[in-house]
Each structure stands twice: as C-alpha cells, then as structure tokens.
Write an enzyme that holds these catalytic residues in place. Sequence first.
Site, mmCIF file in Angstrom:
data_model
loop_
_atom_site.group_PDB
_atom_site.id
_atom_site.type_symbol
_atom_site.label_atom_id
_atom_site.label_comp_id
_atom_site.label_asym_id
_atom_site.label_seq_id
_atom_site.Cartn_x
_atom_site.Cartn_y
_atom_site.Cartn_z
ATOM 1 C CG HIS A 36 -0.244 0.045 2.540
ATOM 2 N ND1 HIS A 36 0.320 1.187 3.058
ATOM 3 C CD2 HIS A 36 -0.044 -0.926 3.479
ATOM 4 C CE1 HIS A 36 0.851 0.936 4.253
ATOM 5 N NE2 HIS A 36 0.632 -0.349 4.527
ATOM 6 C CB CYS B 126 1.930 -3.347 5.226
ATOM 7 S SG CYS B 126 0.346 -3.882 5.901
#
Length: 416
Positions: free
Chosen positions: A324, A342
């Site tokens: 992301h 992440c």
Amino acid sequence: MSHSVRIRPVPFCALVLVSLALGATASCGGSSNPLADKPYDATDQVDLAGAGDGRKADPSKPLEVTATGGDRITDVTATDAAGRYVKGELDADGSRWHSTGALAAGAHYTVRVSTEDADGAQGRRTIGFDTNPADRLLRVAFGPQSGTYGVGQPITAELSEPVQDPAARAVVERTLQVRSRPAVEGAWHWVDNRTLHYRPPDYWPAHATIDVSATLDGIKVGGGLYGGASKPVRLTTGDRVEAVTDAAGHYMSVRKNGQEIRSIPVTTGKPGYATRNGVKVILGRESFVRMRGTSIGIAEGSSDSYDLPVYWATRVTWSGEYVHAAPWSEGSQGADNVSHGCTGMSTGNAKWFFDNVRVGDIVKVVGSTGATMTPFDNGFGDWNMPWRQWREGSALAAGKREGTSPADTARLRPRM
C-alpha cells in the site's frame, strides 16, 4: 504361412435333397438361425427385484435380475439418464445378475435384459425405474467465481458436509474435474474435512482457460450421504505477473512474463513485525482502508499503536498484510524497514501497482527475518508447500504412487 482354399459350388438340387433327407423345410423367406429371429418378449421370464412397475428402488441396495421362467439370462446392461453404466456380475448358469457398482440417488435407470430359451431363441426385456432421493446431500461449491485471475490463483472446493473417511474422500475427489487449455499436471489437496485446494506443480500458464466441474450428483459417498448438484466455473489467466520484494535490499521488482517492468523502493516490517517470507497470492484490492494497530493486537495508546487512512491497498493476507501507499515513510523506502509488516511505497508507486495487478497475481517476499507464509490459514500460501508434499494430500495419492488409473482423474486434460 497362409493357404488358399478352393470352394467347390454345390448344386442347388443337392441342397434340397439334403434338406429333405433331414426332414427340414427349405424356404427363401425364412431362417433357421434363432439369432436372426425377432426377440420374444421376456417380461414373464425375468424379474427385477425391488424396482419397476412404478416402484422406486433403494439406491443403497444392489440391483438383482433373476430368471423366473426357466430361461437363462445372457446379458444385462443398466444405465442412468446420463449414460453411465452400472457394473454387475452374471452367474455362470445365467440364473441371476446383480450389480456390483453403487446406484445414484434420485436418478432414472434403464435396465436391458437379454435371455435365451432351451431352443436358443432370444428374448428381451427393458425395465425403467427411479431411485429414491437421498436424505442427505453433499454439495460442492467451487471458487473463485468465473472470471480472469493471475497465474497464482488456486482453485477451491468447499463441501457442504465434512468427509473424513479416506474411501469416501476418494469417491468425492474422483468426481472433481479440472480441465485446462493448455494442459498441465495438477492435483487436489485436502486442507480439512470440508475444503480442497487444486494447483499445478508451478503456477498456471499465462492466458490459460480452466474449466472446473463435478460429476458428484447422485453418487453414493458413504454413510447415507449422496452427492448433490454443483455449479461449474470457468477461469482464465492473464499475463504472468510476479512482484518479488527483497526485504533486505528494500526493493520490489515487478515482472511481467519474466521481464522486469518496474523497480520500486519499499519498506517492509521492522524488528518484531517482520514481513512474512514466501509466496502470497493477491486476495483483493481496496482503494481506501482505515488501518488500526488494534487489528493486529497492538494495544491502543502504546508507542506502536496507529490509526491511519491508507490508499491503494492490495491485500495479500486475511490478517491484514497489504502492499500500500505509505507517504509517511518515504524517507525510509529503499533504505530501511519501518512498517508493522506491510510493504509500503510512495503513493504514486502504490497507485501504479494497484492498477497493474489483479486477484491471483503473485507477491513473493525474500530476505525477511519473518516466518514463511503458511499454506492455508491466512490467505493463499499454497505455493509454499513442496509439490511432493502437496500430492500426498490427495485422497488418490496411493493410486498416483502406483501409477494406477485413478491418478488420471486428478490430472488436467485439454478440452476437446
């Protein structure tokens, strides 16, 4: 060595004299060969136990055809409406035939019986009947739904009832059909009593067509459980897109059909939150996600807690690992790992990644200090299981090792 034999013609009058001498009658319009005569109606000569005449048969019991009028049974064929044959055995004296294969529940069958009397005349009887519907049905739902996916997308089969018995599992698995164009080898793997996954040894070929279906409907599984109807799916694959992140080198290489199309500076999980190594499959894409530390067990108010609006998020695990946009960490991207697990990148790179990947594409992480992605409990880590181990999870594994025919049912075949 072959020899030619010269046949001498016999005068017609000699044939007539021989026939008269034997007391026979010669006629140009008749035949003394019983096989050439029209079969007689053998309705009174054979009986089908427990079926016919409007009665429904119990599919858990074998069919039994018996000779009742002194004639002998010479042949029996039993087929369902789809043309599938029921296996059976005929007694040596022709007095009885019984099925050795299971009947389907809620199906229509046609039984064709051939007989022979003492003079060699041939008889026929055809009997149609239905079987009782099943009290319990085992249904299968295939996933994903029909559409186009990346080459890493496994096929799933979710059963409506648990199946634990190895023999029952083999019955179910033989009915699950996967056909691919181009054809590649593949196998089902039992994840648990209700879930199977299917994959080839390597990823699917790019631009393949994959048809998934089941012939389970009406099939006896065991313990009063019969197969129910299922909906087939057709998948196609796009280009082979792989995103390989080197967590130690802090870069992601995005490759399309083997060629790098973009190199992206990234940051991955910091100590204590190291990103999982191994192959993951993209599960979905979300243009906006609100990410909270509490979702991964970080107590609210701690130094590691966070509550952030996140854009262009591509999900790779159900527990919340994404690729992301992370504009707050751009100073560390390409140089250090500072995330909570992440893979973060600039907003521009995240938007490009989001637009250029699809569900089923591959995200592989190497060089991380984290554990390897598990195969089944947090998304699709199926590709992290070695192929030999994967095949052992098939209920047909014994047959595959021995090279017997049931193994063929777990292979992909080209569509004709």
